[in-house]
Enzyme design. Structure first.
Site, PDB file in Angstrom:
ATOM      1  N   CYS A 148       0.999  -1.111  -0.105  1.00 14.98           N
ATOM      2  CA  CYS A 148       0.330  -0.043  -0.191  1.00 14.98           C
ATOM      3  C   CYS A 148       1.497   0.728  -0.033  1.00 14.98           C
ATOM      4  O   CYS A 148       0.371   2.204   1.081  1.00 14.98           O
ATOM      5  CB  CYS A 148      -1.386  -0.108   1.571  1.00 14.98           C
ATOM      6  N   ILE A 186       2.808   3.362  -5.311  1.00 14.10           N
ATOM      7  CA  ILE A 186       2.180   3.390  -6.759  1.00 14.10           C
ATOM      8  C   ILE A 186       0.901   2.471  -6.705  1.00 14.10           C
ATOM      9  O   ILE A 186      -0.237   2.576  -7.684  1.00 14.10           O
ATOM     10  CB  ILE A 186       2.549   2.599  -7.484  1.00 14.10           C
ATOM     11  N   ALA A 187       0.775   2.212  -5.036  1.00 11.61           N
ATOM     12  CA  ALA A 187      -1.197   1.876  -4.973  1.00 11.61           C
ATOM     13  C   ALA A 187      -1.591   2.643  -4.791  1.00 11.61           C
ATOM     14  O   ALA A 187      -2.665   3.152  -5.320  1.00 11.61           O
ATOM     15  CB  ALA A 187      -0.684   0.836  -3.952  1.00 11.61           C
ATOM     16  N   ARG A 199      -2.118   4.943  -8.422  1.00 14.63           N
ATOM     17  CA  ARG A 199      -2.321   4.691  -9.238  1.00 14.63           C
ATOM     18  C   ARG A 199      -3.468   3.499  -9.051  1.00 14.63           C
ATOM     19  O   ARG A 199      -4.571   3.622 -10.195  1.00 14.63           O
ATOM     20  CB  ARG A 199      -1.401   4.013 -10.404  1.00 14.63           C
ATOM     21  N   TYR A 230       0.156 -11.001   2.855  1.00 13.59           N
ATOM     22  CA  TYR A 230      -0.519 -11.550   2.124  1.00 13.59           C
ATOM     23  C   TYR A 230      -0.289 -12.994   1.962  1.00 13.59           C
ATOM     24  O   TYR A 230      -1.742 -13.609   0.680  1.00 13.59           O
ATOM     25  CB  TYR A 230       1.032 -10.866   0.738  1.00 13.59           C
ATOM     26  N   HIS A 247       8.463  -8.957  -5.923  1.00 11.80           N
ATOM     27  CA  HIS A 247       7.296  -9.527  -6.913  1.00 11.80           C
ATOM     28  C   HIS A 247       7.019 -11.142  -7.653  1.00 11.80           C
ATOM     29  O   HIS A 247       5.801 -11.295  -7.443  1.00 11.80           O
ATOM     30  CB  HIS A 247       8.078  -8.814  -8.001  1.00 11.80           C
ATOM     31  N   LYS A 273       6.305  -3.250 -12.419  1.00 11.52           N
ATOM     32  CA  LYS A 273       7.505  -3.428 -13.463  1.00 11.52           C
ATOM     33  C   LYS A 273       8.763  -2.977 -11.889  1.00 11.52           C
ATOM     34  O   LYS A 273       8.295  -2.210 -11.084  1.00 11.52           O
ATOM     35  CB  LYS A 273       7.623  -2.599 -14.499  1.00 11.52           C
TER      36      LYS A 273
HETATM   37  N1  LIG Z   1       4.871   1.485 -12.880  1.00  9.54           N
HETATM   38  C1  LIG Z   1       5.452   2.263 -12.263  1.00  9.54           C
HETATM   39  O1  LIG Z   1       5.383   3.828 -13.439  1.00  9.54           O
HETATM   40  C2  LIG Z   1       5.603   2.473 -11.202  1.00  9.54           C
HETATM   41  C3  LIG Z   1       5.839   3.580 -10.607  1.00  9.54           C
HETATM   42  C4  LIG Z   1       6.634   3.668  -9.639  1.00  9.54           C
HETATM   43  C5  LIG Z   1       5.899   2.328  -8.763  1.00  9.54           C
HETATM   44  N2  LIG Z   1       6.864   1.531  -9.341  1.00  9.54           N
HETATM   45  C6  LIG Z   1       6.398  -0.236  -8.888  1.00  9.54           C
HETATM   46  O2  LIG Z   1       5.868  -0.133  -7.385  1.00  9.54           O
HETATM   47  C7  LIG Z   1       6.609  -1.198  -6.842  1.00  9.54           C
HETATM   48  C8  LIG Z   1       6.537  -0.384  -5.690  1.00  9.54           C
HETATM   49  O3  LIG Z   1       7.130   0.963  -5.686  1.00  9.54           O
HETATM   50  P1  LIG Z   1       6.225   1.689  -4.551  1.00  9.54           P
HETATM   51  O4  LIG Z   1       6.722   3.612  -5.004  1.00  9.54           O
HETATM   52  O5  LIG Z   1       4.558   2.034  -4.683  1.00  9.54           O
HETATM   53  O6  LIG Z   1       6.859   1.782  -3.490  1.00  9.54           O
HETATM   54  P2  LIG Z   1       7.142   2.120  -1.647  1.00  9.54           P
HETATM   55  O7  LIG Z   1       8.405   1.826  -1.493  1.00  9.54           O
HETATM   56  O8  LIG Z   1       6.324   3.950  -2.174  1.00  9.54           O
HETATM   57  O9  LIG Z   1       5.385   1.367  -1.185  1.00  9.54           O
HETATM   58  C9  LIG Z   1       5.939  -0.501  -1.097  1.00  9.54           C
HETATM   59  C10 LIG Z   1       5.167  -0.899  -0.388  1.00  9.54           C
HETATM   60  O10 LIG Z   1       5.207  -2.318   0.013  1.00  9.54           O
HETATM   61  C11 LIG Z   1       5.629  -2.536   1.388  1.00  9.54           C
HETATM   62  N3  LIG Z   1       5.908  -4.139   2.032  1.00  9.54           N
HETATM   63  C12 LIG Z   1       7.111  -4.024   1.687  1.00  9.54           C
HETATM   64  N4  LIG Z   1       7.032  -5.180   1.675  1.00  9.54           N
HETATM   65  C13 LIG Z   1       5.512  -5.725   1.914  1.00  9.54           C
HETATM   66  C14 LIG Z   1       5.167  -7.866   1.801  1.00  9.54           C
HETATM   67  N5  LIG Z   1       6.323  -8.729   1.637  1.00  9.54           N
HETATM   68  N6  LIG Z   1       3.870  -7.926   1.770  1.00  9.54           N
HETATM   69  C15 LIG Z   1       3.326  -6.888   2.042  1.00  9.54           C
HETATM   70  N7  LIG Z   1       3.455  -5.391   1.671  1.00  9.54           N
HETATM   71  C16 LIG Z   1       4.937  -4.916   2.073  1.00  9.54           C
HETATM   72  C17 LIG Z   1       5.617  -1.866   2.291  1.00  9.54           C
HETATM   73  O11 LIG Z   1       5.129  -1.637   3.143  1.00  9.54           O
HETATM   74  C18 LIG Z   1       5.529   0.129   1.056  1.00  9.54           C
HETATM   75  O12 LIG Z   1       4.155   0.388   1.522  1.00  9.54           O
HETATM   76  C19 LIG Z   1       7.719  -0.781  -7.296  1.00  9.54           C
HETATM   77  O13 LIG Z   1       8.450  -2.563  -8.284  1.00  9.54           O
HETATM   78  C20 LIG Z   1       8.483   0.052  -8.295  1.00  9.54           C
HETATM   79  O14 LIG Z   1       9.491  -0.138  -9.096  1.00  9.54           O
HETATM   80  C21 LIG Z   1       5.915   1.359 -10.994  1.00  9.54           C
END
Ligand SMILES: NC(=O)c1ccc[n+]([C@@H]2O[C@H](COP(=O)([O-])OP(=O)(O)OC[C@H]3O[C@@H](n4cnc5c(N)ncnc54)[C@H](O)[C@@H]3O)[C@@H](O)[C@H]2O)c1
Length: 183
Positions: free
Chosen positions: A11, A14-15, A18, A57, A78, A96
């Site tokens: 959460c 990116i969650a 988007r 999860y 992932h 990604k």
């Molecule tokens: N498509 C796009 O344009 C785009 C843009 C940004 C990020 N991303 C991808 O999205 C993914 C997440 O990036 P983000 O920016 O949201 O990172 P972030 O650090 O903001 O969020 C990651 C979240 O995952 C949680 N988390 C960690 N381990 C976990 C687990 N075992 N179970 C459940 N939750 C867990 C963390 O506590 C955190 O809240 C990455 O793979 C990143 O490459 C894609």
């Protein structure tokens, strides 16, 4: 047909930016469950979207009502989450990059083929109109033979957009690439 019940794992940024808003605005999807290892993040999202909150999860994946999963966790998680979700009979939209190694990516594809479920990677840039236009111009030959091209895509860095700021996993090399999953 009812709405597709979605579980969002991770959460963070990116969650929030988007996946949640887009599932919320789509008439055929429902944010049914959310998961984050940080309980406050899972609870805040659950409250906002009227979803069930999980911090593990594996537990979320046991919920048989959930049909599809968004994997929004750090990269090194992932593959293992995607494979577990496919094995639990869920469709998966994984952020990604797909995985941190070719072996992991192949495991994900194998799990998708075996389960018969859809696995999609969030390569959202492919849906950007300008990129699609460039592809079309190249494929049609309209721009002639391409010998080289230069492109750039920039942002202000994980410290400004990861939910953990300067503490982000993005800045911890070991977390970015280490394959901790026993394959
Ligand atoms: N498509 C796009 O344009 C785009 C843009 C940004 C990020 N991303 C991808 O999205 C993914 C997440 O990036 P983000 O920016 O949201 O990172 P972030 O650090 O903001 O969020 C990651 C979240 O995952 C949680 N988390 C960690 N381990 C976990 C687990 N075992 N179970 C459940 N939750 C867990 C963390 O506590 C955190 O809240 C990455 O793979 C990143 O490459 C894609």
């Amino acid at each position: 047909m009812g709405k597709v019940k979605v579980g969002v794992i991770g959460c963070g940024s990116i969650a929030k930016n988007r996946h949640f808003p887009e599932y919320e605005s789509h008439q055929e999807t429902e944010i049914f469950a959310v998961c984050d290892i940080v309980p406050d993040r899972a609870n805040a999202a659950a409250q906002r979207y009227g979803a069930q909150a999980y911090t593990d999860y594996i537990e979320l994946l046991k919920n048989e009502e959930i049909e599809a999963i968004s994997v929004c966790t750090p990269n090194y998680l992932h593959a293992r989450i995607t494979v577990a979700a496919l094995e639990a009979g869920k469709h998966v939209l994984c952020e990604k990059p797909m995985a941190t190694s070719l072996v992991e990516a192949e495991k994900m594809n194998e799990a998708a083929a075996k389960s018969g479920k859809i696995l999609m990677i969030g390569h959202n840039q492919r849906f950007v109109r300008s990129h699609q236009k460039a592809k079309q111009l190249i494929e049609s030959g309209e721009v002639g033979k391409v010998y080289s091209f230069r492109t750039a895509f920039g942002h202000s860095g994980p410290e400004t957009w990861s939910v953990d700021g300067l503490e982000s996993w993005f800045l911890k090399r070991i977390r970015q690439s280490l394959v901790q999953w026993a394959i």
